[in-house]
Design a protein around this motif. Structure first.
Motif, PDB file in Angstrom:
ATOM      1  N   ASP A 118       0.903  -1.269  -0.011  1.00  0.00           N
ATOM      2  CA  ASP A 118       0.040   0.152  -0.057  1.00  0.00           C
ATOM      3  C   ASP A 118       0.870   1.329   0.066  1.00  0.00           C
ATOM      4  OD1 ASP A 118      -2.836   1.426   0.397  1.00  0.00           O
ATOM      5  OD2 ASP A 118      -1.743   2.195   2.281  1.00  0.00           O
ATOM      6  N   LYS A 119       1.960   1.279   0.999  1.00  0.00           N
ATOM      7  CA  LYS A 119       2.840   2.483   0.733  1.00  0.00           C
ATOM      8  C   LYS A 119       3.589   2.482  -0.623  1.00  0.00           C
ATOM      9  CE  LYS A 119       2.974   4.095   5.000  1.00  0.00           C
ATOM     10  NZ  LYS A 119       2.776   5.591   5.412  1.00  0.00           N
ATOM     11  N   MET A 120       3.911   1.517  -1.182  1.00  0.00           N
ATOM     12  CA  MET A 120       4.556   1.474  -2.570  1.00  0.00           C
ATOM     13  C   MET A 120       3.470   1.926  -3.652  1.00  0.00           C
ATOM     14  SD  MET A 120       7.077  -1.576  -2.864  1.00  0.00           S
ATOM     15  CE  MET A 120       6.276  -2.956  -2.022  1.00  0.00           C
ATOM     16  N   LEU A 167       6.908   4.367  -0.698  1.00  0.00           N
ATOM     17  CA  LEU A 167       8.062   3.519  -0.461  1.00  0.00           C
ATOM     18  C   LEU A 167       8.200   3.188  -2.030  1.00  0.00           C
ATOM     19  CD1 LEU A 167       7.290   1.192   2.285  1.00  0.00           C
ATOM     20  CD2 LEU A 167       9.074   2.879   2.293  1.00  0.00           C
ATOM     21  N   SER A 168       9.667   2.543  -2.432  1.00  0.00           N
ATOM     22  CA  SER A 168       9.856   2.122  -3.732  1.00  0.00           C
ATOM     23  C   SER A 168      10.485   0.620  -3.492  1.00  0.00           C
ATOM     24  CB  SER A 168      10.784   2.941  -4.407  1.00  0.00           C
ATOM     25  OG  SER A 168      11.145   2.484  -5.620  1.00  0.00           O
ATOM     26  N   GLU A 180      18.270  -3.576  -0.307  1.00  0.00           N
ATOM     27  CA  GLU A 180      17.081  -3.285  -1.045  1.00  0.00           C
ATOM     28  C   GLU A 180      15.797  -3.543  -0.310  1.00  0.00           C
ATOM     29  OE1 GLU A 180      16.367  -4.004  -5.189  1.00  0.00           O
ATOM     30  OE2 GLU A 180      17.955  -3.141  -5.704  1.00  0.00           O
ATOM     31  N   LEU A 181      14.831  -2.805  -0.310  1.00  0.00           N
ATOM     32  CA  LEU A 181      13.516  -2.993   0.227  1.00  0.00           C
ATOM     33  C   LEU A 181      13.101  -4.192  -0.270  1.00  0.00           C
ATOM     34  CD1 LEU A 181      11.018  -2.223   1.789  1.00  0.00           C
ATOM     35  CD2 LEU A 181      10.252  -0.940  -0.338  1.00  0.00           C
ATOM     36  N   LEU A 200       7.706   0.466   8.727  1.00  0.00           N
ATOM     37  CA  LEU A 200       7.833   1.181   7.245  1.00  0.00           C
ATOM     38  C   LEU A 200       6.482   1.173   6.619  1.00  0.00           C
ATOM     39  CD1 LEU A 200      10.957  -0.449   5.596  1.00  0.00           C
ATOM     40  CD2 LEU A 200      10.734   2.011   6.651  1.00  0.00           C
ATOM     41  N   ALA A 201       5.336   0.124   7.029  1.00  0.00           N
ATOM     42  CA  ALA A 201       4.228   0.122   6.255  1.00  0.00           C
ATOM     43  C   ALA A 201       3.253   1.309   7.324  1.00  0.00           C
ATOM     44  CB  ALA A 201       3.786  -1.324   6.553  1.00  0.00           C
ATOM     45  N   GLY A 202       3.726   1.804   8.126  1.00  0.00           N
ATOM     46  CA  GLY A 202       3.035   2.809   9.167  1.00  0.00           C
ATOM     47  C   GLY A 202       2.564   2.280  10.416  1.00  0.00           C
ATOM     48  N   GLY A 203       3.237   1.009  10.814  1.00  0.00           N
ATOM     49  CA  GLY A 203       2.846   0.387  12.150  1.00  0.00           C
ATOM     50  C   GLY A 203       1.799  -0.358  11.754  1.00  0.00           C
TER      51      GLY A 203
END
Length: 287
Positions: free
Chosen positions: A78-80, A85-86, A115-116, A138-141
């Motif tokens: 979702d963040k990507m 995020l990349s 790398e992620l 990184l996903a927002g918790g």
């Protein structure tokens, strides 16, 4: 997901759920395998070809153990999708991220780049807990991931660990909680391209098809058949969710256990033996 799309999604799911038929014969066969298990167990099976299902304690709440990494994956994607995020961006590992254990990422040196995409690989394929907790952040918790689960219609699937107001659930269920039906439904939604976007769903399915832990349910499926899966295991809980896509077979299977008397880690563990028996039964039926 926009409100109108969310409403439409719920309407489709509501009608679809009630259009499914119970496979009574298969239910009896699986119940016979479950009989006598020393612990609590729930099973959900959905044959995507016939739309028939098996649901035994399928709405009961169980610990996810490492199956929580499916919701974490969705939160990361979702963040990507939002450009925050990349997939190939370079991250910097810090010693403070270490979750003690035998994980690969935890052996990295402080300030080492990665790398992620490789952190995601470690979370899903080897079930690396250090990688998973990093991605959860990184996903927002956990709170943000739980909001996404709620938007997808999941009422019991939640991240508990390191999530405000989830302390009691963390004590009861550990890192995360789910039901066999909800975890299977999440995977089925990925298969059907119903989460985030077509490309995001396809990427998640590819990632879930690279499981290092292949000695339980996956071991009963021929090696040339595509399987997307995630396992979860702690002392008193062993669980697994999988999508099997063969020449004729196309089904979702999830088994969850808790309060297991057998807490051993050998191949003869009662829950793992039971899982393999059900997986073999399903493959022989659907292949």
């Amino acid at each position: 997901m926009k409100p109108l799309l969310l409403l439409c999604f719920f309407c489709v799911c509501f009608n679809y759920t009630f259009s499914q038929k119970i496979d009574k014969k298969l239910t009896k066969e699986i119940a016979a395998i479950l009989n006598g298990f020393k612990g609590n167990v729930g099973v959900y099976v959905h044959d995507l070809n016939s739309n028939k299902m098996v649901a035994i304690n399928a709405d009961s709440i169980f610990p996810t153990a490492s199956m929580v990494k499916v919701p974490i994956l969705i939160g990361t994607m979702d963040k990507m999708h939002k450009g925050e995020l990349s997939y190939h961006q370079t991250l910097t590992y810090k010693d403070s991220l270490l979750y003690a254990g035998s994980d690969i990422l935890g052996s990295f040196k402080n300030n080492e780049p990665i790398e992620l995409s490789k952190v995601i690989l470690l979370m899903l394929s080897t079930s690396d807990n250090t990688a998973s907790l990093w991605l959860q952040s990184l996903a927002g918790g956990g709170k943000r991931i739980n909001e996404i689960m709620d938007s997808l219609g999941m009422t019991t699937t939640r991240v508990n660990s390191r999530t405000p107001s989830r302390e009691a659930n963390r004590t009861a269920f550990g890192w995360g909680q789910t039901s066999p039906k909800e975890m299977a439904t999440l995977l089925e939604m990925i298969v059907n391209h119903q989460i985030i976007s077509d490309s995001a769903s396809e990427k998640m399915l590819r990632l879930l098809g690279r499981n290092y832990w292949d000695e339980q349910a996956i071991s009963q499926i021929p090696a040339d058949v595509f399987v997307a899966s995630k396992n979860g295991a702690v002392n008193a809980s062993r669980s697994e969710v999988m999508f099997v896509n063969g020449k004729r077979a196309k089904y979702i299977f999830c088994i969850c256990t808790k309060n297991n008397t057998d807490e051993s880690w050998n191949t003869n563990n009662e829950a793992w033996v039971m899982t393999k028996k059900i997986s073999a039964l399903l493959w022989q039926k659907y292949k």
